[in-house]
Design a protein around this motif. Structure first.
Motif, PDB file in Angstrom:
ATOM      1  N   HIS A   5     -16.848   6.297  33.493  1.00 35.72           N
ATOM      2  CA  HIS A   5     -17.356   7.491  32.828  1.00 35.72           C
ATOM      3  C   HIS A   5     -17.652   8.639  33.782  1.00 35.72           C
ATOM      4  CE1 HIS A   5     -21.126   5.896  34.382  1.00 35.72           C
ATOM      5  NE2 HIS A   5     -21.681   7.068  34.134  1.00 35.72           N
ATOM      6  N   ILE A   6     -17.453   8.448  35.072  1.00 38.90           N
ATOM      7  CA  ILE A   6     -17.842   9.475  36.042  1.00 38.90           C
ATOM      8  C   ILE A   6     -17.033  10.747  35.821  1.00 38.90           C
ATOM      9  CG2 ILE A   6     -17.928  10.033  38.496  1.00 38.90           C
ATOM     10  CD1 ILE A   6     -18.360   7.072  39.052  1.00 38.90           C
ATOM     11  N   ASP A   7     -15.727  10.601  35.671  1.00 38.33           N
ATOM     12  CA  ASP A   7     -14.858  11.747  35.435  1.00 38.33           C
ATOM     13  C   ASP A   7     -14.717  11.958  33.931  1.00 38.33           C
ATOM     14  OD1 ASP A   7     -12.890  13.627  35.244  1.00 38.33           O
ATOM     15  OD2 ASP A   7     -11.561  12.695  36.712  1.00 38.33           O
ATOM     16  N   SER A   8     -15.006  13.166  33.464  1.00 42.73           N
ATOM     17  CA  SER A   8     -14.922  13.426  32.020  1.00 42.73           C
ATOM     18  C   SER A   8     -13.522  13.228  31.484  1.00 42.73           C
ATOM     19  CB  SER A   8     -15.400  14.857  31.725  1.00 42.73           C
ATOM     20  OG  SER A   8     -14.572  15.802  32.381  1.00 42.73           O
ATOM     21  N   ASN A   9     -12.506  13.328  32.354  1.00 45.56           N
ATOM     22  CA  ASN A   9     -11.128  13.109  31.907  1.00 45.56           C
ATOM     23  C   ASN A   9     -10.875  11.669  31.494  1.00 45.56           C
ATOM     24  OD1 ASN A   9     -10.361  15.776  32.350  1.00 45.56           O
ATOM     25  ND2 ASN A   9      -9.910  15.384  34.515  1.00 45.56           N
ATOM     26  N   ASN A  10     -11.755  10.767  31.908  1.00 40.11           N
ATOM     27  CA  ASN A  10     -11.588   9.357  31.578  1.00 40.11           C
ATOM     28  C   ASN A  10     -12.286   8.966  30.279  1.00 40.11           C
ATOM     29  OD1 ASN A  10     -10.019   8.784  33.815  1.00 40.11           O
ATOM     30  ND2 ASN A  10     -11.793   8.349  35.109  1.00 40.11           N
ATOM     31  N   ARG A  11     -12.913   9.911  29.650  1.00 41.83           N
ATOM     32  CA  ARG A  11     -13.513   9.629  28.346  1.00 41.83           C
ATOM     33  C   ARG A  11     -12.418   9.572  27.288  1.00 41.83           C
ATOM     34  NH1 ARG A  11     -19.594  11.179  27.796  1.00 41.83           N
ATOM     35  NH2 ARG A  11     -20.242  11.186  29.972  1.00 41.83           N
ATOM     36  N   PHE A  12     -12.757   8.973  26.140  1.00 41.60           N
ATOM     37  CA  PHE A  12     -11.722   8.781  25.116  1.00 41.60           C
ATOM     38  C   PHE A  12     -12.302   8.993  23.728  1.00 41.60           C
ATOM     39  CE2 PHE A  12     -13.680   4.631  25.830  1.00 41.60           C
ATOM     40  CZ  PHE A  12     -13.877   4.142  24.546  1.00 41.60           C
ATOM     41  N   ASN A  13     -11.409   9.184  22.778  1.00 41.60           N
ATOM     42  CA  ASN A  13     -11.779   9.195  21.365  1.00 41.60           C
ATOM     43  C   ASN A  13     -10.914   8.162  20.648  1.00 41.60           C
ATOM     44  OD1 ASN A  13      -9.478  10.726  21.805  1.00 41.60           O
ATOM     45  ND2 ASN A  13      -9.913  12.194  20.194  1.00 41.60           N
ATOM     46  N   VAL A  14     -11.152   7.959  19.361  1.00 36.77           N
ATOM     47  CA  VAL A  14     -10.487   6.859  18.659  1.00 36.77           C
ATOM     48  C   VAL A  14      -9.675   7.407  17.490  1.00 36.77           C
ATOM     49  CG1 VAL A  14     -12.428   5.366  19.253  1.00 36.77           C
ATOM     50  CG2 VAL A  14     -12.310   6.363  16.959  1.00 36.77           C
ATOM     51  N   GLU A  15      -8.662   6.653  17.114  1.00 41.28           N
ATOM     52  CA  GLU A  15      -7.905   7.006  15.912  1.00 41.28           C
ATOM     53  C   GLU A  15      -8.433   6.259  14.686  1.00 41.28           C
ATOM     54  OE1 GLU A  15      -3.888   4.702  15.602  1.00 41.28           O
ATOM     55  OE2 GLU A  15      -4.014   5.476  17.653  1.00 41.28           O
ATOM     56  N   GLU A  16      -9.166   5.156  14.922  1.00 49.89           N
ATOM     57  CA  GLU A  16      -9.790   4.416  13.828  1.00 49.89           C
ATOM     58  C   GLU A  16     -10.869   3.506  14.402  1.00 49.89           C
ATOM     59  OE1 GLU A  16     -10.819   4.264  10.874  1.00 49.89           O
ATOM     60  OE2 GLU A  16      -9.019   3.744   9.688  1.00 49.89           O
ATOM     61  N   TYR A  17     -11.893   3.240  13.599  1.00 44.59           N
ATOM     62  CA  TYR A  17     -12.877   2.227  13.970  1.00 44.59           C
ATOM     63  C   TYR A  17     -13.320   1.505  12.703  1.00 44.59           C
ATOM     64  CZ  TYR A  17     -17.072   4.472  12.043  1.00 44.59           C
ATOM     65  OH  TYR A  17     -18.012   4.984  11.195  1.00 44.59           O
ATOM     66  N   GLU A  18     -13.819   0.279  12.882  1.00 49.82           N
ATOM     67  CA  GLU A  18     -14.305  -0.513  11.754  1.00 49.82           C
ATOM     68  C   GLU A  18     -15.518  -1.323  12.195  1.00 49.82           C
ATOM     69  OE1 GLU A  18      -9.999  -1.324   9.531  1.00 49.82           O
ATOM     70  OE2 GLU A  18     -10.744  -2.729  11.032  1.00 49.82           O
ATOM     71  N   VAL A  19     -16.416  -1.579  11.246  1.00 52.90           N
ATOM     72  CA  VAL A  19     -17.569  -2.437  11.495  1.00 52.90           C
ATOM     73  C   VAL A  19     -17.555  -3.549  10.457  1.00 52.90           C
ATOM     74  CG1 VAL A  19     -20.071  -2.570  11.734  1.00 52.90           C
ATOM     75  CG2 VAL A  19     -18.879  -0.440  12.320  1.00 52.90           C
ATOM     76  N   PHE A  20     -17.712  -4.784  10.935  1.00 46.21           N
ATOM     77  CA  PHE A  20     -17.725  -5.953  10.052  1.00 46.21           C
ATOM     78  C   PHE A  20     -19.057  -6.679  10.165  1.00 46.21           C
ATOM     79  CE2 PHE A  20     -13.349  -5.222  11.298  1.00 46.21           C
ATOM     80  CZ  PHE A  20     -12.650  -5.372  10.094  1.00 46.21           C
ATOM     81  N   GLU A  21     -19.529  -7.174   9.037  1.00 45.29           N
ATOM     82  CA  GLU A  21     -20.639  -8.117   9.059  1.00 45.29           C
ATOM     83  C   GLU A  21     -20.048  -9.521   9.145  1.00 45.29           C
ATOM     84  OE1 GLU A  21     -24.590  -9.381   6.445  1.00 45.29           O
ATOM     85  OE2 GLU A  21     -22.979  -8.215   5.506  1.00 45.29           O
ATOM     86  N   VAL A  22     -20.515 -10.295  10.119  1.00 47.27           N
ATOM     87  CA  VAL A  22     -19.967 -11.628  10.354  1.00 47.27           C
ATOM     88  C   VAL A  22     -20.968 -12.664   9.878  1.00 47.27           C
ATOM     89  CG1 VAL A  22     -19.056 -13.220  12.081  1.00 47.27           C
ATOM     90  CG2 VAL A  22     -18.723 -10.750  12.362  1.00 47.27           C
ATOM     91  N   SER A  23     -20.520 -13.562   9.004  1.00 40.90           N
ATOM     92  CA  SER A  23     -21.425 -14.597   8.478  1.00 40.90           C
ATOM     93  C   SER A  23     -20.678 -15.915   8.355  1.00 40.90           C
ATOM     94  CB  SER A  23     -21.965 -14.180   7.112  1.00 40.90           C
ATOM     95  OG  SER A  23     -20.908 -13.953   6.189  1.00 40.90           O
ATOM     96  N   LYS A  24     -21.432 -17.008   8.432  1.00 42.10           N
ATOM     97  CA  LYS A  24     -20.847 -18.328   8.296  1.00 42.10           C
ATOM     98  C   LYS A  24     -20.282 -18.502   6.892  1.00 42.10           C
ATOM     99  CE  LYS A  24     -21.577 -21.026  12.031  1.00 42.10           C
ATOM    100  NZ  LYS A  24     -20.547 -21.900  12.654  1.00 42.10           N
ATOM    101  N   LYS A  25     -19.101 -19.081   6.821  1.00 40.42           N
ATOM    102  CA  LYS A  25     -18.514 -19.358   5.506  1.00 40.42           C
ATOM    103  C   LYS A  25     -19.286 -20.473   4.824  1.00 40.42           C
ATOM    104  CE  LYS A  25     -13.740 -18.008   6.595  1.00 40.42           C
ATOM    105  NZ  LYS A  25     -12.366 -18.463   6.787  1.00 40.42           N
ATOM    106  N   LYS A  26     -19.427 -20.344   3.516  1.00 42.98           N
ATOM    107  CA  LYS A  26     -20.148 -21.355   2.765  1.00 42.98           C
ATOM    108  C   LYS A  26     -19.212 -22.510   2.441  1.00 42.98           C
ATOM    109  CE  LYS A  26     -23.194 -17.915   0.657  1.00 42.98           C
ATOM    110  NZ  LYS A  26     -23.676 -17.303  -0.594  1.00 42.98           N
TER     111      LYS A  26
END
Length: 460
Positions: free
Chosen positions: A439-460
């Motif tokens: 992260h020191i050089d601002s040129n090395n920062r990035f953005n994303v084309e997509e992101y997702e968040v999942f809730e993870v739970s044990k299957k019943k």
């Protein structure tokens, strides 16, 4: 047990391979400096090859097959066998291609189902994968949403779409099949106006030309009058005039003879099929979730099937918004979440696991002994990278008011993840970097084309 192939390979020539007397052809496999040179013979292989994209492990298997007609699959991982299948097809080893497909369908169907998205996409792109494509089409017949609701549907090749919609046992209402076909046709012509009221005759002609081969497999005469007027009537210009007239005639006077061919109705099962649970993701595969689940359970080896966890989609950037504050709003007081990001321009898949609850109301560092960050294997990354927290007090930076979410400083998400290049990766407070650029050089920062968040739970 080794499989012997002597239908086309009548002699065992493995001794020549082990002791390449009078060789006159060389094959260079792999990329420097880890490449390997093979000494072979022109009466078996005709010319000089360079194959940087083939792994040495797979080529060893192929060269032994070419010389000896014997192949053993028992100790190979299924992912390696599938790569072997792809390379065998590129080398026109038709007998081996057929045998490997049969091996998968008969002995490793569970792996094909687990990696369905990758397998089906490959079978669509490769003409000779008829056995695997038929296997996939049979799954789609029973569980059509497997493909129609997947992120890959709109990029299907035309012949793959036709192979699906022509099936008599496709378990889907005809009006919905029509809608999916129209959706696919529009996706092939992104310049078409989004508002149908703005369409010109040329626009309809463009769609008609694109769907010319697909339209003949729609069972128009099995669509209700209500669905006909709602879904088909607006697109009447893409149908042939004679067919349009016959459809209307059949609705108004069912007993009147028509000249158009009438396809039989789909063979819809009367019993309700069990729900097939598929991963709802535009970024990760089932194989990725097995790896993440293994990390959650701190296993030494990865799960290969029967994932004990369910991944429930909570947030998707393209659906819910790309600001980090959106994550806090939707995931407030939710624990055991996995965030995955697809980095713009590079295709990298980064992410992390948060076992603790996020809090949208206050800025604070959250204690955790079990959080981790990762970079998942892709076509450009051979093996995934796992980085576990080592500074438990600074595991997760929960900073909703400043629109920040950090995994230590190993993965740092800030602001609008798509619009601004504000995300970065370092290695502080987790045991290793997941990305080479800091992260020191601002040129090395990035953005994303997509992101997702999942809730993870044990299957019943």
């Amino acid at each position: 047990m080794a499989t012997k192939f002597y239908e086309r390979l009548s002699n065992d020539l493995t001794q020549l391979l082990e002791n390449p007397i009078d060789y006159n052809v060389t094959i260079e496999v792999g990329e420097e400096p880890d490449n390997q040179i093979y000494k072979v013979h022109s009466y078996i292989l005709q010319s000089l090859f360079k194959m940087p994209n083939i792994s040495i492990k797979i080529f060893n298997i192929i060269i032994e097959y070419i010389y000896g007609g014997i192949i053993s699959l028992e100790k190979l991982e299924n992912s390696v066998i599938f790569d072997l299948l792809i390379i065998s097809n590129e080398l026109n080893l038709d007998e081996l291609v057929e045998n490997l497909q049969t091996h998968f369908v008969n002995n490793n169907a569970s792996w094909l189902k687990l990696n369905f998205s990758r397998v089906y996409q490959t079978s669509c792109q490769v003409k000779n994968f008829n056995i695997i494509q038929e296997f996939c089409n049979n799954i789609i017949s029973k569980y059509p949403n497997t493909i129609f609701e997947s992120g890959n549907f709109l990029t299907l090749p035309e012949d793959a779409l036709i192979s699906i919609i022509k099936k008599d046992d496709l378990q889907l209402e005809e009006s919905k099949i029509w809608q999916y076909v129209i959706q696919w046709g529009k996706a092939q012509n992104p310049t078409l106006p989004s508002n149908l009221k703005e369409w010109t005759s040329d626009n309809f002609l463009t769609l008609k030309t694109t769907l010319k081969k697909c339209l003949s497999y729609i069972r128009y005469f099995n669509i209700s009058s209500e669905d006909f007027f709602e879904m088909i009537f607006p697109y009447q210009q893409i149908l042939e005039p004679e067919l349009w007239l016959d459809i209307n005639s059949k609705l108004l006077a069912p007993n009147r003879p028509i000249s158009s061919s009438v396809l039989p109705p789909r063979k819809i099962l009367n019993v309700t099929l069990p729900t097939r649970i598929t991963l709802s993701s535009n970024i990760i595969t089932d194989e990725h979730t097995l790896e993440i689940s293994s990390w959650i359970d701190k296993r030494e080896s990865n799960y290969t099937e029967n994932n004990p966890y369910e991944f429930k989609l909570l947030v998707r950037g393209s659906r819910d918004g790309f600001d980090v504050k959106t994550i806090y709003e939707i995931c407030d007081k939710v624990s055991n979440t996995v965030i995955v990001l697809k980095v713009k321009d590079t295709g990298e898949i980064l992410g992390g696991y948060i076992p603790c609850e996020l809090d949208k109301n206050q800025n604070k560092w959250i204690y955790s002994q079990d959080s981790f960050a990762f970079s998942l294997k892709t076509t450009n990354l051979k093996n995934s990278i796992l980085s576990r927290v080592k500074n438990f007090n600074n595991a997760i930076a929960n900073y909703p008011k400043s629109s920040q979410l950090y995994f230590g400083y190993t993965l740092c998400l800030e602001g609008n993840l798509k619009t601004y290049k504000t995300c970065y990766c370092d290695s502080d407070w987790y045991d290793m970097p997941i990305r080479s650029k800091g992260h020191i050089d601002s040129n090395n920062r990035f953005n994303v084309e997509e992101y997702e968040v999942f809730e993870v739970s044990k299957k019943k």
